[in-house]
Design an enzyme around this catalytic site. Structure first.
Site, PDB file in Angstrom:
ATOM      1  N   LYS A 191     110.594 102.483  50.238  1.00 41.46           N
ATOM      2  CA  LYS A 191     109.174 101.845  49.652  1.00 41.46           C
ATOM      3  C   LYS A 191     108.547 101.506  50.789  1.00 41.46           C
ATOM      4  O   LYS A 191     108.435 101.660  51.916  1.00 41.46           O
ATOM      5  CB  LYS A 191     110.056 100.770  50.134  1.00 41.46           C
ATOM      6  CG  LYS A 191     111.164 100.619  48.655  1.00 41.46           C
ATOM      7  CD  LYS A 191     112.157  99.179  48.523  1.00 41.46           C
ATOM      8  CE  LYS A 191     113.463  99.449  47.269  1.00 41.46           C
ATOM      9  NZ  LYS A 191     114.222  98.000  47.360  1.00 41.46           N
ATOM     10  N   THR A 203     113.773  92.040  48.633  1.00 38.37           N
ATOM     11  CA  THR A 203     113.184  93.323  49.933  1.00 38.37           C
ATOM     12  C   THR A 203     112.096  92.851  50.724  1.00 38.37           C
ATOM     13  O   THR A 203     112.195  93.214  51.950  1.00 38.37           O
ATOM     14  CB  THR A 203     113.271  94.721  49.354  1.00 38.37           C
ATOM     15  OG1 THR A 203     113.631  95.219  48.506  1.00 38.37           O
ATOM     16  CG2 THR A 203     112.751  95.864  49.930  1.00 38.37           C
ATOM     17  N   HIS A 255     121.714  98.450  42.542  1.00 35.18           N
ATOM     18  CA  HIS A 255     120.848  97.801  41.023  1.00 35.18           C
ATOM     19  C   HIS A 255     121.236  98.455  39.512  1.00 35.18           C
ATOM     20  O   HIS A 255     121.259  97.887  38.639  1.00 35.18           O
ATOM     21  CB  HIS A 255     119.269  98.017  41.345  1.00 35.18           C
ATOM     22  CG  HIS A 255     119.147  96.996  41.559  1.00 35.18           C
ATOM     23  ND1 HIS A 255     118.578  95.380  41.493  1.00 35.18           N
ATOM     24  CD2 HIS A 255     118.185  97.022  43.132  1.00 35.18           C
ATOM     25  CE1 HIS A 255     117.822  94.806  42.495  1.00 35.18           C
ATOM     26  NE2 HIS A 255     118.118  95.882  43.033  1.00 35.18           N
ATOM     27  N   ASP A 293     118.013  93.545  54.208  1.00 34.17           N
ATOM     28  CA  ASP A 293     117.231  93.441  54.366  1.00 34.17           C
ATOM     29  C   ASP A 293     117.654  92.145  53.065  1.00 34.17           C
ATOM     30  O   ASP A 293     117.070  90.632  52.762  1.00 34.17           O
ATOM     31  CB  ASP A 293     116.181  93.463  53.606  1.00 34.17           C
ATOM     32  CG  ASP A 293     116.425  94.707  52.272  1.00 34.17           C
ATOM     33  OD1 ASP A 293     117.288  94.677  52.428  1.00 34.17           O
ATOM     34  OD2 ASP A 293     115.669  94.884  51.353  1.00 34.17           O
ATOM     35  N   HIS A 294     118.772  92.184  52.384  1.00 28.94           N
ATOM     36  CA  HIS A 294     119.520  90.785  51.287  1.00 28.94           C
ATOM     37  C   HIS A 294     121.309  91.803  50.828  1.00 28.94           C
ATOM     38  O   HIS A 294     121.269  92.971  51.353  1.00 28.94           O
ATOM     39  CB  HIS A 294     118.543  90.849  50.262  1.00 28.94           C
ATOM     40  CG  HIS A 294     118.209  91.941  49.738  1.00 28.94           C
ATOM     41  ND1 HIS A 294     119.003  92.532  48.985  1.00 28.94           N
ATOM     42  CD2 HIS A 294     117.061  92.839  49.751  1.00 28.94           C
ATOM     43  CE1 HIS A 294     118.177  93.980  48.288  1.00 28.94           C
ATOM     44  NE2 HIS A 294     116.821  93.669  48.700  1.00 28.94           N
TER      45      HIS A 294
HETATM   46 ZN   LIG Z   1     116.571  95.424  45.745  1.00 30.92          ZN
END
Ligand SMILES: [Zn+2]
Length: 576
Positions: free
Chosen positions: A184, A87, A329, A372-373
């Site tokens: 976050k 992240t 996740h 971010d990914h």
């Molecule tokens: Zn993650």
């Protein structure tokens, strides 16, 4: 051609170019001829793999992903070029146009040799949070028993280079307003840069917070927003499917044994948030579209209250949505929860864009969306399709027989491996401080052994990375792009494709990103609004290109560590 043909040049440029433009044969330069947008809106979706919006395209509504994909410049082959796709690493790359080797955010965590502690990327004890009791220990997000000794306080001090937002602020004498919002802390702090203002959601307090790095007191509108107890309106409600179950790709496979049941949230719909009294209540909100809803509400208010995009100086709003990451996740991206989350995210983005259109106008707003990914599918899901996948456990490696033999050889009494902070092994202080151990020889031995381990594709020593005499492969380039000599560990590990650790903040989960493989590097990049013409681009582009593209669009200098290239389809779109 004269200056009348370029009526929208920036004033500073106009003075310089008036003489040139009156010269026959010199035409108006396209890259400086578009109107300055009033607002840059940067949307980042955490763990949004490049294929996910289009996988469910037939069920998307109007005004969200469809608006962007049908009206924007869509890069269909965009990738992160660094190996540790986490992240903060991705957000900092989007913000700075630098690789982690330059911006320094090599992982969500790294081991700090000076202090002997593992460091969380945006922690900074000098800048406490403005809200009492709002500190969130990253490792304690899901399981409070996992709490480690981490400092409180947050700032962007560990980001070693300037961000696009820093350049925007400095090019306007600080007049450009920069606000970044996320669930976050790292999703907001990275994008706000060193000179903007970041707000994030505190799971501990159920409110949006910031630190004394940014503000000494909250603006009135933040106080009012928090007084309404935004999280608590979800008490006694649940996450339900948006549409008829039968319309979903995964409608008949809700209950899969590899999905995670976090604190009673369950593996099947409806997912109940509970009555609000559980210590996990706010965590459950973030594991679902409710987290994005909270971010959306706060971002919408920030736009209005901070008057973003409402004068002639270009302002900036970053909105980073994290639900897709948590859902990935916990349930995996290819799950009923993953599917419903994307459909709801589409509605969330549509509402954000409609709000920006109402207050600023999308033609006055340059929008960029990326991630971010990406993220892998869960091993359970892949195995169900006979695709090989599995889990590795680096924490057990120090006890492995092969490592024990190396310890004997080098006369190491205690630990050889101090810690594994993905994707780095850090050797123990005993090893590092022993003058009789040649670090290069030891690293080479460990690399040799680890390369034979099940699930390990590549191990590279820091000595080899420093020396740079490495094979010219894309994989090795991604490892080098991630290497910062002060923060990276002694050995870099790349797992085999679809093999990874199944520990996420102390919880056993369905899937974890963080590799240099395509499923983790592949993200969308879409620019839209601001008069851009629709276009699809299949050329491979990189996420480091985004920040210099924004800089070029505004004719300001790129961030200090930027290594990307401005995307010409954006900076030179004809017809404006
Ligand atoms: Zn993650």
């Amino acid at each position: 051609m004269n200056s009348i043909a370029c009526p929208l040049l920036r004033v500073g440029i106009m003075l310089l170019t008036t003489a040139l433009l009156s010269t026959p044969g010199i035409s108006c330069a396209q890259e400086i001829s578009h109107p300055q947008p009033k607002l840059i809106l940067q949307i980042t979706v955490d763990q949004l793999r490049g294929d996910l919006p289009t996988r469910y395209y037939d069920r998307l509504g109007d005004g969200g992903f469809r608006y962007l994909w049908e009206n924007g410049i869509v890069y269909r082959n965009a990738h992160h070029a660094h190996a540790n796709t986490e992240t903060i690493v991705g957000h900092a790359t989007l913000a700075t146009g630098a690789h982690p080797s330059g911006h320094g955010m090599v992982g969500n965590l790294w081991f700090d040799r000076e202090s002997g502690f593992t460091v969380y990327n945006v922690e900074d004890p000098r800048y406490r949070l403005l809200t009492e009791g709002a500190d969130v220990d990253e490792e304690a997000e899901i399981d409070p028993t996992q709490r480690a000794a981490r400092s409180e306080g947050r700032s962007p001090a560990a980001i070693l280079v300037s961000t696009f937002t820093d350049e925007l602020r400095s090019s306007t004498g600080g007049k450009a307003k920069v606000v970044a919002v996320s669930v976050k802390d790292r999703g907001a702090i990275s994008m706000a840069g060193h000179s903007g203002t970041a707000y994030w959601f505190s799971k501990a307090s159920g409110e949006f917070v910031t630190s004394t790095y940014y503000l000494n007191q909250y603006p009135e509108w933040v106080i009012k927003f928090n007084q309404q107890r935004p999280a608590h309106r979800f008490a006694n409600t649940s996450w339900d499917l948006l549409h008829e179950r039968s319309s979903y790709l995964f409608g008949d496979s809700d209950d899969r044994e590899w999905e995670t049941d976090v604190a009673g949230f369950g593996r099947v719909f409806p997912h109940n948030y509970g009555d609000g009294s559980s210590p996990y209540f706010t965590t459950l909100l973030t594991l679902s579209p409710a987290g994005d809803r909270l971010v959306l509400d706060f971002a919408k208010l920030a736009l209005v209250e901070e008057q973003l995009g409402m004068d002639d100086v270009t302002d900036y709003l970053s909105v980073s949505f994290s639900a897709t990451d948590y859902v990935g996740h916990v349930f995996g991206p290819s799950s009923l929860e993953g599917e419903d989350n994307i459909l709801r995210l589409d509605r969330t983005i549509a509402e954000l864009l409609a709000h920006v259109d109402d207050h600023v106008g999308l033609t006055n707003t340059l929008i960029v969306l990326s991630a971010d990914h990406g993220g892998p599918d869960s091993p359970g899901y892949l195995n169900s399709l006979n695709i090989p996948a599995g889990y590795v456990d680096p924490d057990s490696w120090d006890r492995d027989a092969a490592i024990a033999r190396i310890k004997d050889e080098f006369d190491i009494a205690g630990k050889l491996i101090e810690t594994y902070e993905h994707p780095y092994l850090y050797f123990s202080a005993e090893v590092k401080n022993n003058p009789n151990i040649d670090p290069e020889v030891l690293e080479a031995k460990v690399v040799d052994e680890l390369s034979k381990f099940h699930g390990v594709s590549l191990a590279v020593s820091s000595a080899a990375l420093r020396r740079g005499n490495l094979p010219e492969t894309d994989l090795m380039r991604a490892v080098i792009n991630n290497f910062n000599s002060k923060r990276s560990g002694d050995v870099f590990i790349v797992f085999e494709p679809n093999w990874f650790i199944n520990d996420f903040d102390g919880l056993t989960v369905a899937s974890t990103h963080g590799s240099p493989w395509n499923y983790d590097t592949y993200v969308p990049i879409v620019f839209a609004g601001a008069g851009l013409a629709a276009m699809t681009v299949d050329r491979k582009v990189l996420t480091v290109d985004i920040a210099p593209t924004l800089s070029a669009f505004l004719s300001i200098k790129p961030p200090s560590g930027s290594v990307g290239e401005p995307l010409v389809e954006v900076t030179r779109t004809a017809g404006r």
